[in-house]
Scaffold this active site. Structure first.
Site, PDB file in Angstrom:
ATOM      1  N   GLY A 122       9.345  -8.104 -13.070  1.00  0.00           N
ATOM      2  CA  GLY A 122       8.559  -9.000 -12.233  1.00  0.00           C
ATOM      3  C   GLY A 122       8.898  -8.862 -10.766  1.00  0.00           C
ATOM      4  CD  GLU A 244       8.980   2.292 -11.739  1.00  0.00           C
ATOM      5  OE1 GLU A 244       8.975   2.179 -10.487  1.00  0.00           O
ATOM      6  OE2 GLU A 244       8.589   1.395 -12.498  1.00  0.00           O
TER       7      GLU A 244
HETATM    8  C1  LIG Z   1      -1.932  -1.861 -14.491  1.00  0.00           C
HETATM    9  C2  LIG Z   1      -0.864  -2.221 -13.522  1.00  0.00           C
HETATM   10  C3  LIG Z   1       0.430  -2.423 -13.979  1.00  0.00           C
HETATM   11  C4  LIG Z   1       1.428  -2.826 -13.101  1.00  0.00           C
HETATM   12  N1  LIG Z   1       2.677  -3.142 -13.581  1.00  0.00           N
HETATM   13  C5  LIG Z   1       3.576  -3.740 -12.760  1.00  0.00           C
HETATM   14  C6  LIG Z   1       4.803  -4.280 -13.277  1.00  0.00           C
HETATM   15  O1  LIG Z   1       5.093  -4.174 -14.466  1.00  0.00           O
HETATM   16  N2  LIG Z   1       5.621  -4.946 -12.421  1.00  0.00           N
HETATM   17  C7  LIG Z   1       5.336  -5.092 -11.094  1.00  0.00           C
HETATM   18  O2  LIG Z   1       6.129  -5.713 -10.377  1.00  0.00           O
HETATM   19  N3  LIG Z   1       4.192  -4.583 -10.557  1.00  0.00           N
HETATM   20  C8  LIG Z   1       3.318  -3.916 -11.367  1.00  0.00           C
HETATM   21  N4  LIG Z   1       2.127  -3.416 -10.857  1.00  0.00           N
HETATM   22  C9  LIG Z   1       1.838  -3.617  -9.439  1.00  0.00           C
HETATM   23  C10 LIG Z   1       1.774  -2.306  -8.657  1.00  0.00           C
HETATM   24  O3  LIG Z   1       3.069  -1.855  -8.414  1.00  0.00           O
HETATM   25  C11 LIG Z   1       0.991  -2.620  -7.393  1.00  0.00           C
HETATM   26  O4  LIG Z   1      -0.367  -2.848  -7.785  1.00  0.00           O
HETATM   27  C12 LIG Z   1       1.044  -1.502  -6.400  1.00  0.00           C
HETATM   28  O5  LIG Z   1       2.359  -1.356  -5.921  1.00  0.00           O
HETATM   29  C13 LIG Z   1       0.114  -1.776  -5.221  1.00  0.00           C
HETATM   30  O6  LIG Z   1       0.300  -3.081  -4.751  1.00  0.00           O
HETATM   31  P1  LIG Z   1      -0.935  -4.096  -4.568  1.00  0.00           P
HETATM   32  O7  LIG Z   1      -1.772  -3.997  -5.803  1.00  0.00           O
HETATM   33  O8  LIG Z   1      -0.419  -5.425  -4.238  1.00  0.00           O
HETATM   34  O9  LIG Z   1      -1.739  -3.486  -3.397  1.00  0.00           O
HETATM   35  P2  LIG Z   1      -1.690  -3.932  -1.862  1.00  0.00           P
HETATM   36  O10 LIG Z   1      -0.283  -3.936  -1.381  1.00  0.00           O
HETATM   37  O11 LIG Z   1      -2.494  -5.162  -1.721  1.00  0.00           O
HETATM   38  O12 LIG Z   1      -2.460  -2.711  -1.205  1.00  0.00           O
HETATM   39  C14 LIG Z   1      -3.876  -2.502  -1.419  1.00  0.00           C
HETATM   40  C15 LIG Z   1      -4.226  -1.126  -0.912  1.00  0.00           C
HETATM   41  O13 LIG Z   1      -3.879  -1.029   0.468  1.00  0.00           O
HETATM   42  C16 LIG Z   1      -2.993   0.049   0.688  1.00  0.00           C
HETATM   43  N5  LIG Z   1      -1.994  -0.323   1.706  1.00  0.00           N
HETATM   44  C17 LIG Z   1      -1.241  -1.453   1.757  1.00  0.00           C
HETATM   45  N6  LIG Z   1      -0.447  -1.427   2.834  1.00  0.00           N
HETATM   46  C18 LIG Z   1      -0.680  -0.251   3.465  1.00  0.00           C
HETATM   47  C19 LIG Z   1      -0.164   0.381   4.633  1.00  0.00           C
HETATM   48  N7  LIG Z   1       0.791  -0.197   5.364  1.00  0.00           N
HETATM   49  N8  LIG Z   1      -0.640   1.602   4.990  1.00  0.00           N
HETATM   50  C20 LIG Z   1      -1.613   2.192   4.251  1.00  0.00           C
HETATM   51  N9  LIG Z   1      -2.142   1.651   3.140  1.00  0.00           N
HETATM   52  C21 LIG Z   1      -1.682   0.449   2.760  1.00  0.00           C
HETATM   53  C22 LIG Z   1      -2.317   0.331  -0.650  1.00  0.00           C
HETATM   54  O14 LIG Z   1      -1.914   1.662  -0.741  1.00  0.00           O
HETATM   55  C23 LIG Z   1      -3.427  -0.017  -1.639  1.00  0.00           C
HETATM   56  O15 LIG Z   1      -4.228   1.111  -1.847  1.00  0.00           O
HETATM   57  C24 LIG Z   1       1.130  -2.964 -11.721  1.00  0.00           C
HETATM   58  C25 LIG Z   1      -0.176  -2.721 -11.261  1.00  0.00           C
HETATM   59  C26 LIG Z   1      -1.167  -2.365 -12.141  1.00  0.00           C
HETATM   60  C27 LIG Z   1      -2.558  -2.170 -11.618  1.00  0.00           C
END
Ligand SMILES: Cc1cc2nc3c(=O)[nH]c(=O)nc-3n(C[C@H](O)[C@H](O)[C@H](O)COP(=O)(O)OP(=O)(O)OC[C@H]3O[C@@H](n4cnc5c(N)ncnc54)[C@H](O)[C@@H]3O)c2cc1C
Length: 386
Positions: A122, A244
């Protein structure tokens, strides 16, 4: 268990044999029913594959990271998906590296034999996203407990886990303090917590991934479950990221190999205009290019593994391996669906399922943009962009 060799061919063979008992129809049915691959995970656990990286003194196989990568790659190469259980292999790393002797002795043997499932991680929250330092879940010390309040999102496999590695803020951000400090890692026993301050809600996604959102409402977690020192959690979580990323890259390589094999098979077999479509260069070239890109990505995965096993924690190589392998599997998925024409969209060919599954790696566990930002800043020395 096995004589170590560079490619872990005996491990690959044994895992492939196990996977053969779970054919395409198995994964297709699960996908259609949005169901968890319980039998597959049980078989992997019983064969000891998910305990590959746990040291022998705690009941694991004590194998190197490259063996873990070989196991995960083979699962994906066979057309399966390790997303339902790969965390059991590596999430324990936070506990192994930073937990106390008492915590390791208490939990690792159970994780090794599968009696305890540590599959939930988490970190991500709805408002903070990639900006982990901005997370809002708090853990406030109260006597012998921490009291946890907040929310996580995308906490995968939470419904199929006994324990959760949780990152929460234990010290509010004050002036001049780095926002990545003051975060701590707690090991949450979900069996006790469910219904007593912990609520788990599944999220339906474009592929079958058993992911959830998790709510904490005055959840009491014993202070004895703090991993390492209070306030240093961000560093602990970060320390496991390279391993990872390399393991996920190996899964992408497995996907790419499956997709390329499938595309080649269909290109040779499908006859249109009186000849195999694979006789046309317009069909051959994209597959050949996808193959070359997969092989190049595979070399980067091996380089990252080699450095990791030599004792370096290779940030640049681990990130590049994940970036290139995710691109290679994405390209292979696109090429495979195109080669199949209309049939690529039919569920019974499994191509559209793999296309959906492998698309995830452009975003999770780390998105492509964030890897590029890392390389630009930390490898190439350009200014930080965020
Ligand atoms: C199916 C699935 C399973 C997952 N499992 C886990 C889990 O078990 N545990 C856990 O903790 N998380 C988990 N995640 C979360 C995952 O790690 C995040 O979705 C991922 O790191 C992206 O974060 P976000 O979705 O909040 O995107 P955001 O941070 O909201 O970003 C949205 C978009 O904007 C881009 N972006 C953001 N900031 C910048 C920047 N400064 N410069 C350029 N581009 C930028 C990102 O690359 C992305 O494309 C999971 C996600 C999915 C979809």
């Amino acid at each position: 268990m096995f004589e170590p060799d560079a490619d872990h061919s005996e491990i690959r063979e044994a895992v492939a044999k196990l996977c053969a008992k779970f054919p395409a129809t198995y994964w297709r049915t699960l996908d259609r029913d949005v169901a968890y691959p319980t039998e597959f995970v049980r078989a992997l656990t019983e064969a000891g594959w998910l305990a590959a990286l746990i040291p022998e003194e705690y009941g694991g196989a004590g194998l190197p990271l490259s063996a873990g990568a070989a196991i995960l790659e083979e699962i994906h190469r066979s057309g399966g998906n390790a997303g339902a259980c790969h965390a059991q292999m590596y999430t324990m790393g936070t506990l192994l590296r930073h937990g106390s002797e008492a915590q390791k002795a208490l939990y690792l043997p159970g994780i090794a034999d599968g009696a305890l499932r540590l599959q939930a991680f988490g970190v991500t929250e709805p408002t903070s996203g990639t900006d982990t330092g901005a997370l809002q879940t708090t853990a406030v010390r109260d006597g012998d407990d921490f009291v946890v309040n907040g929310q996580k999102i995308w906490t995968s496999r939470a419904e199929h886990s006994d324990l959760m590695i949780l990152l929460a803020r234990t010290t509010p951000v004050a002036d001049g303090m780095k926002k990545t400090s003051g975060l701590s890692v707690l090991l949450v026993d979900m069996r006790e917590a469910l219904g007593h301050g912990l609520t788990v809600r599944p999220i339906r996604t474009m592929m079958n991934h058993a992911t959830t959102e998790v709510f904490f409402d005055d959840l009491r977690v014993p202070a004895a479950n703090l991993i390492g020192e209070e306030g240093k959690g961000f560093r602990y979580i970060l320390s496991g990221m390279n391993a990872e990323r390399i393991l996920i890259a190996a899964e992408c390589i497995g996907d790419a190999k499956w997709l390329i094999e499938k595309a080649v098979g269909y290109a040779k077999e499908r006859t249109v205009f009186g000849r195999a479509i694979g006789q046309n260069q317009g069909i051959q070239f994209p597959i050949a290019r996808a193959y070359a890109n997969m092989r190049a990505a595979e070399l980067m995965v091996r380089d990252a593994l080699g450095q990791y096993e030599a004792g370096v924690n290779p940030g640049a190589e681990a990130n590049m391996a994940k970036l290139l392998a995710a691109d290679a599997s994405n390209e292979a998925a696109n090429v495979c669906i195109q080669t199949h024409g209309g049939f690529g969209f039919a569920e019974e060919y499994d191509v559209e399922r793999k296309f959906r599954e492998t698309r995830l790696y452009q975003v999770a566990p780390i998105s492509t943009n964030l890897i590029l930002s890392y390389l630009a800043e930390h490898v190439l020395g350009m200014p930080r962009s965020y």
